[in-house]
Design a protein around this motif. Sequence first.
Motif, PDB file in Angstrom:
ATOM      1  N   HIS A   1       0.942  -1.139   0.149  1.00  0.00           N
ATOM      2  CA  HIS A   1      -0.029  -0.173  -0.043  1.00  0.00           C
ATOM      3  C   HIS A   1       0.934   1.441   0.154  1.00  0.00           C
ATOM      4  O   HIS A   1       0.383   2.444  -0.419  1.00  0.00           O
ATOM      5  CB  HIS A   1      -0.915   0.079   1.135  1.00  0.00           C
TER       6      HIS A   1
ATOM      7  N   GLN B   1       1.011   3.006  -3.200  1.00  0.00           N
ATOM      8  CA  GLN B   1      -0.304   3.323  -3.968  1.00  0.00           C
ATOM      9  C   GLN B   1      -0.232   5.095  -4.510  1.00  0.00           C
ATOM     10  O   GLN B   1       0.570   5.762  -3.744  1.00  0.00           O
ATOM     11  CB  GLN B   1      -1.623   3.238  -3.064  1.00  0.00           C
TER      12      GLN B   1
ATOM     13  N   ARG C   1       7.113   2.603  -6.623  1.00  0.00           N
ATOM     14  CA  ARG C   1       6.016   1.661  -7.035  1.00  0.00           C
ATOM     15  C   ARG C   1       6.507   0.467  -7.937  1.00  0.00           C
ATOM     16  O   ARG C   1       5.819  -0.577  -7.816  1.00  0.00           O
ATOM     17  CB  ARG C   1       5.021   2.602  -7.675  1.00  0.00           C
TER      18      ARG C   1
ATOM     19  N   TRP D   1      -4.956  -6.972  -4.170  1.00  0.00           N
ATOM     20  CA  TRP D   1      -5.905  -6.212  -4.989  1.00  0.00           C
ATOM     21  C   TRP D   1      -7.445  -6.492  -4.755  1.00  0.00           C
ATOM     22  O   TRP D   1      -8.282  -5.662  -4.792  1.00  0.00           O
ATOM     23  CB  TRP D   1      -5.822  -6.140  -6.593  1.00  0.00           C
TER      24      TRP D   1
ATOM     25  N   HIS E   1      -7.844  -3.813  -1.399  1.00  0.00           N
ATOM     26  CA  HIS E   1      -8.199  -2.555  -2.086  1.00  0.00           C
ATOM     27  C   HIS E   1      -9.265  -2.528  -2.649  1.00  0.00           C
ATOM     28  O   HIS E   1      -9.864  -3.431  -3.267  1.00  0.00           O
ATOM     29  CB  HIS E   1      -7.077  -2.295  -3.316  1.00  0.00           C
TER      30      HIS E   1
ATOM     31  N   GLN F   1     -10.170   5.607  -4.036  1.00  0.00           N
ATOM     32  CA  GLN F   1      -9.561   4.369  -3.484  1.00  0.00           C
ATOM     33  C   GLN F   1      -9.588   4.293  -2.028  1.00  0.00           C
ATOM     34  O   GLN F   1      -9.462   5.104  -1.485  1.00  0.00           O
ATOM     35  CB  GLN F   1      -7.844   4.556  -4.063  1.00  0.00           C
TER      36      GLN F   1
ATOM     37  N   LEU G   1      -7.999   2.013   0.852  1.00  0.00           N
ATOM     38  CA  LEU G   1      -7.068   0.715   1.167  1.00  0.00           C
ATOM     39  C   LEU G   1      -7.709   0.250   2.581  1.00  0.00           C
ATOM     40  O   LEU G   1      -7.853   1.031   3.478  1.00  0.00           O
ATOM     41  CB  LEU G   1      -5.527   1.613   1.411  1.00  0.00           C
TER      42      LEU G   1
END
Length: 261
Positions: free
Chosen positions: A113, A116, A170, A186, A190, A197, A199
């Motif tokens: 995470h 992200q 990333r 995912w 997520h 978004q 998390l």
Amino acid sequence: MISFFRKIRHSLLEKNLLSRYLLYAIGEIALVVIGILIALQIDNWNEEQKERKREISYLQRLEENLNTDLEILDLNLAFYAQVFDYGQVALDYSNGIQKNSTSDWEVLVSFFHASQIWPVIASASTYEELKSSGELSLIQSTELRNKMSFYYGGGQIRYQQTVGINPPYRKNARGQIPHDIQNYLWEHCHITNGDLQILTSCSPGADPERIQKVLRKLASDPELIADLNFYMSSIKVGEDTILEQRKLCARMLEEIRGYIP
């Protein structure tokens, strides 16, 4: 009316009353000039009313754009605060620090995470239309125009150069976390809701030995940790940028609402 004035002129000329004729002519010219000025004043007033209506229309659309931006900036600020917290957990682990309440799986989720991103582009459709059509001057407030210029210009650039970047971390982290674990993350850690978004934490998606192996690999990679440090620094600076954009957005909204009847 025209024939009436013509008869008066003829009468004065026939009676050889030149001085009276001159006074009459001057008066007639004055009446014509006054009529023209009144007509111009009415035209100007009508044009000002039309421009005011167009200004209000643009201001209403700007208000809609900025309302959307304000909501997204608040969400964006909360999102990057969460990413930063995940990054701190990952960095602490790389430095041999792990809270007893934090499991290895939670640390692995944090490494993931922490990669992200959620870059936000300001809702600039109305502002760009004003610029491209050459009608930015319809917005009478110079102060508001200056704020808009920075908000959609320099402010957006500052955002893109901090939290708006696509960080090397990333690519590096996602290149090292096994594909099947990433798929699990995912699907279970997520949530995407439109542009939003979310998390979340989730139950482990691999056995403890494998989780520990992946963690050791991530934590022992100096390049990865350096990239993570850089990204966390960018987020910290970027938080101030988001706050400044938010403050400016709120001030513009307040000013715009004061101009709309």
